[in-house]
Design an enzyme around this catalytic site. Sequence first.
Site, mmCIF file in Angstrom:
data_model
loop_
_atom_site.group_PDB
_atom_site.id
_atom_site.type_symbol
_atom_site.label_atom_id
_atom_site.label_comp_id
_atom_site.label_asym_id
_atom_site.label_seq_id
_atom_site.Cartn_x
_atom_site.Cartn_y
_atom_site.Cartn_z
ATOM 1 N N ASN A 1 0.867 -1.175 0.000
ATOM 2 C CA ASN A 1 0.000 0.000 0.000
ATOM 3 C C ASN A 1 0.906 1.227 0.000
ATOM 4 O OD1 ASN A 1 -1.808 2.031 0.525
ATOM 5 N ND2 ASN A 1 -2.283 1.367 2.613
ATOM 6 N N TRP A 2 0.975 1.871 -1.146
ATOM 7 C CA TRP A 2 1.909 3.007 -1.276
ATOM 8 C C TRP A 2 1.396 4.278 -0.610
ATOM 9 C CZ3 TRP A 2 3.798 2.811 -7.116
ATOM 10 C CH2 TRP A 2 4.543 1.627 -7.301
ATOM 11 N N LYS A 3 0.138 4.291 -0.245
ATOM 12 C CA LYS A 3 -0.460 5.476 0.385
ATOM 13 C C LYS A 3 -0.200 6.720 -0.485
ATOM 14 C CE LYS A 3 0.038 3.093 4.743
ATOM 15 N NZ LYS A 3 0.253 3.126 6.177
ATOM 16 N N HIS B 1 -9.107 1.083 5.111
ATOM 17 C CA HIS B 1 -7.818 1.254 5.781
ATOM 18 C C HIS B 1 -7.993 2.172 6.998
ATOM 19 C CE1 HIS B 1 -3.720 2.427 6.617
ATOM 20 N NE2 HIS B 1 -3.369 1.308 6.014
ATOM 21 N N GLU C 1 -6.340 4.559 8.073
ATOM 22 C CA GLU C 1 -6.161 5.993 7.796
ATOM 23 C C GLU C 1 -7.425 6.579 7.170
ATOM 24 O OE1 GLU C 1 -2.523 5.394 5.647
ATOM 25 O OE2 GLU C 1 -1.637 4.716 7.526
ATOM 26 N N GLU D 1 -5.208 -5.242 10.504
ATOM 27 C CA GLU D 1 -4.142 -4.277 10.761
ATOM 28 C C GLU D 1 -4.390 -3.592 12.105
ATOM 29 O OE1 GLU D 1 -2.151 -2.963 6.894
ATOM 30 O OE2 GLU D 1 -3.958 -1.764 7.070
ATOM 31 N N GLY E 1 2.763 1.804 10.837
ATOM 32 C CA GLY E 1 3.723 2.897 10.709
ATOM 33 C C GLY E 1 4.437 3.254 11.998
ATOM 34 N N SER F 1 3.711 -2.592 10.221
ATOM 35 C CA SER F 1 5.174 -2.651 10.413
ATOM 36 C C SER F 1 5.795 -3.992 10.031
ATOM 37 C CB SER F 1 5.533 -2.272 11.854
ATOM 38 O OG SER F 1 5.126 -0.947 12.128
ATOM 39 N N GLY G 1 3.038 -1.277 4.256
ATOM 40 C CA GLY G 1 3.078 0.165 4.001
ATOM 41 C C GLY G 1 4.497 0.610 3.708
ATOM 42 N N GLY G 2 5.162 1.128 4.713
ATOM 43 C CA GLY G 2 6.496 1.711 4.561
ATOM 44 C C GLY G 2 7.476 0.830 3.800
HETATM 45 P P1 PGA Z 1 3.161 -0.053 7.670
HETATM 46 O O1 PGA Z 1 1.695 0.196 7.085
HETATM 47 O O2 PGA Z 1 3.682 -1.332 7.050
HETATM 48 O O3 PGA Z 1 3.961 1.160 7.286
HETATM 49 O O4 PGA Z 1 3.009 -0.195 9.152
HETATM 50 C C1 PGA Z 1 0.828 -0.859 6.904
HETATM 51 C C2 PGA Z 1 -0.453 -0.360 6.312
HETATM 52 O O5 PGA Z 1 -0.882 0.759 6.629
HETATM 53 O O6 PGA Z 1 -1.084 -1.056 5.507
#
Ligand code: PGA
Length: 252
Positions: free
Chosen positions: A9-11, A97, A99, A169, A175, A215, A236-237
């Site tokens: 997920n590149w956000k 998600h 966010e 999640e 994150g 993470s 994510g990251g």
């Molecule tokens: P993260 O994000 O791997 O940076 O913790 C995961 C996500 O939001 O899907």
Amino acid sequence: MRTKIVAGNWKMNNNEKESIQLIDALYESIKNETLKNTRVIVAPTFVNLSTSLKAAKNSEIEVVAQNMHQAKNGAYTGEISADMLKAIGIKTVILGHSERRTYFNETDASLAEKVATILENDLETIFCFGELLEDRKSENHFAVVESQISNALFQLEAGAWKSIILAYEPVWAIGTGETASAEQAQEMHEFIRSIVAKKYNKEVADAVSILYGGSVKPANAEEIFSKPDVDGGLIGGAALNVADFTGIIKAI
Ligand code: PGA
């Protein structure tokens, strides 16, 4: 056998050029890997979906969307419909998600509508959910996850579940560098499968892929993915770095 999935997920990261570069580099990095029963997915931002689809053409990398509006069309400034996504070749959409839930007020009710739109359009969803830190501290995490899933998904008929991928999640792990332990992930995934089995049947529960997100890094991926009810990860990251994302794909 359940499909394994590693989804990045590149956000709100990567402009057009960076998106192409990342897909090209990922392709080079995994082209000699045997991806047995494993899907590799990336989710660029809306404006880069078309370009990313072109860049990923003729590769095993799938390009999916990060979100979608539930309405067919209309006066929803800034939003994107299922039809628009389908028309450019998108088949899968991430929904719910944390966010989106936190910053854009997405609720179980609006997500239930989005899921309905997904199914009406023969799309697939990676449906995200997970508890806050305070829910876990107060030992409410199972109840919270059960309500998120039942409110948004338990109105579906059993047959619709072939279009659903679940992504657990825990919000406290997104994150933050803090990962759920492999045991915590397994415990929750097993619980999720049990509530799906109770609502539907064992066949539906055994067939649904449940991803862990929060993470995930090359260093912890193997242990998390080794658990029987963890079918992959939503990353994510670490998905923004080819070496890290490749490491996670290799771990599966
Ligand atoms: P993260 O994000 O791997 O940076 O913790 C995961 C996500 O939001 O899907």
